[in-house]
Motif scaffolding. Structure first.
Motif, mmCIF file in Angstrom:
data_model
loop_
_atom_site.group_PDB
_atom_site.id
_atom_site.type_symbol
_atom_site.label_atom_id
_atom_site.label_comp_id
_atom_site.label_asym_id
_atom_site.label_seq_id
_atom_site.Cartn_x
_atom_site.Cartn_y
_atom_site.Cartn_z
ATOM 1 N N LEU A 151 -12.183 -4.384 8.478
ATOM 2 C CA LEU A 151 -11.158 -4.867 7.549
ATOM 3 C C LEU A 151 -10.110 -3.777 7.330
ATOM 4 N N THR A 152 -8.855 -4.156 7.428
ATOM 5 C CA THR A 152 -7.756 -3.235 7.132
ATOM 6 C C THR A 152 -6.988 -3.771 5.934
ATOM 7 N N HIS A 153 -6.930 -2.966 4.859
ATOM 8 C CA HIS A 153 -6.160 -3.355 3.681
ATOM 9 C C HIS A 153 -4.735 -2.865 3.896
ATOM 10 N N ILE A 154 -3.835 -3.764 4.228
ATOM 11 C CA ILE A 154 -2.497 -3.403 4.693
ATOM 12 C C ILE A 154 -1.701 -2.587 3.665
ATOM 13 N N PRO A 155 -1.704 -2.944 2.363
ATOM 14 C CA PRO A 155 -0.888 -2.167 1.409
ATOM 15 C C PRO A 155 -1.291 -0.698 1.289
#
Length: 366
Positions: A261-265
């Protein structure tokens, strides 16, 4: 009774009295009674997560109560043992009493450290990430050494460890690993391990036998609970699935069950590959991401409050040296605590470092 012995026993009794006051024994007994009532309900295991939480808390509170009441009983008995031994001139009993006094002093000091853990999340499980930093293959090997050190420490204490994700380096060691230590006060206890660790040794990967300095970073965050309300918008997430792998790229299973999972912000990336099911891995990875976002928010709030105050306790700085050559030593740069047996430390004997770190943190916060 010998005046020095009597003074020492009085000091131990006073310290234990302070601990009993902080732990609030009457309140602790009431908590145990309430949890026992909850644990006895026939529908307890209808909600497994809640049931595990209740039984874990009950075991922890009962353990605290047994520990402190047991220490008080032993201390009372010790005074009687000294008086009898001196009255009868029994050198063997006096030696036995001296040994017990030393054990009690160490156990009371250890319990006193626990009473210093009063932070908002200190009671929770700990989520730890170990990463190789500067130093190439030696740093990857050092990161794996630290992973083993914390695993051995947990094993010595009987604490379960769940490894959520391990990223293996190509030649040796690991790029990173994320794992959970399941124990009451694991976060409060292990949070003092956060920072940069430095290893100096003759590199086993250098055919010229040169000395190498390498670094590994340790991050410690509290495990999130349902009440924390860390909201994550699905639009802010990038989800990648891939095949789980072991050392040397060896396949662990034949399906794309691992999840990243990549948390974009924020740019935070977490992954999990310890479950067979992609759904389970995603749920676990989401819990890890929530923990990291919660800690990030806590850090931001603390930075705002400390903006005008230099506390000198930046966790990102180098905090411990492990020297295997040209001499043998492990030294904590914050507390000055040091030992001359790195192999024991790397085998999980880090309680003295942790206790010194907790005392140091309390002093710097006052």
């Amino acid at each position: 009774m010998n005046p020095d012995v009597e003074a020492d026993l009085n000091e131990l009794s006073a310290t234990l009295g302070n601990i009993e006051a902080v732990l609030d024994l009457d309140g602790l007994r009431a908590q145990v009674a309430e949890l026992e009532e909850q644990a006895a309900k026939p529908d307890l295991w209808d909600d497994q997560e809640k049931a595990q939480q209740v039984t874990s808390q009950l075991a922890h509170r009962q353990g605290d109560l047994r520990r402190v009441t047991g220490l008080r009983s032993r201390l009372d008995d010790l005074g009687v043992l000294y008086e009898l031994a001196e009255d009868e001139g029994d050198a063997g009993s006096l030696a036995e009493a001296d040994t017990e006094r030393g054990k009690l002093r160490a156990e009371i000091a250890s319990l006193e450290v626990r009473t210093l853990l009063s932070g908002e999340y200190d009671e929770r499980d700990a989520l730890i990430t170990v990463r190789a930093e500067a130093g190439g293959v030696d740093a990857a090997d050092f990161a794996e050494m630290l992973l083993r050190m914390y695993s051995r420490w947990a094993e010595r204490h009987g604490y379960p460890v769940d490894v959520y994700d391990t990223s293996y380096a190509e030649e040796a060691g690991i790029k990173s690993a994320t794992f959970r230590v399941k124990a009451p006060y694991a976060y409060g206890t292990l949070s003092v391990e956060q920072g940069t660790h430095r290893l100096v040794r003759i590199s086993p990967f250098d055919n010229q036998g040169r000395r190498q300095t390498s670094f590994a970073g340790v991050e410690v965050v509290p495990v999130v609970e349902s009440a924390d309300h860390v909201d994550i918008d699905e639009k802010d997430l990038r989800v990648d699935v891939y095949r789980s792998s072991g050392p040397g790229g060896q396949g662990v299973n034949t399906t794309d069950s691992a999840v990243r999972l990549t948390h974009i912000p924020t740019g935070i990336v977490v992954s999990c590959q310890n479950e067979r099911s992609q759904l389970q891995n995603k749920a676990t990875a989401m819990a890890v991401l929530q923990a990291k976002l919660l800690e990030r928010k806590r850090q931001e709030d603390r930075e705002k409050m400390d903006a005008l105050k230099d506390s000198g306790s930046s966790w990102g700085n180098q905090m411990r040296n492990y020297v295997l050559h040209p001499y043998q030593m492990v030294k904590d740069l914050r507390t000055e605590h040091e030992v001359g047996n790195p192999s024991a430390v790397l085998d999980g004997e880090i309680d003295d470092f942790i206790e010194a770190g907790i005392r140091w943190r309390r002093q710097t916060q006052n």
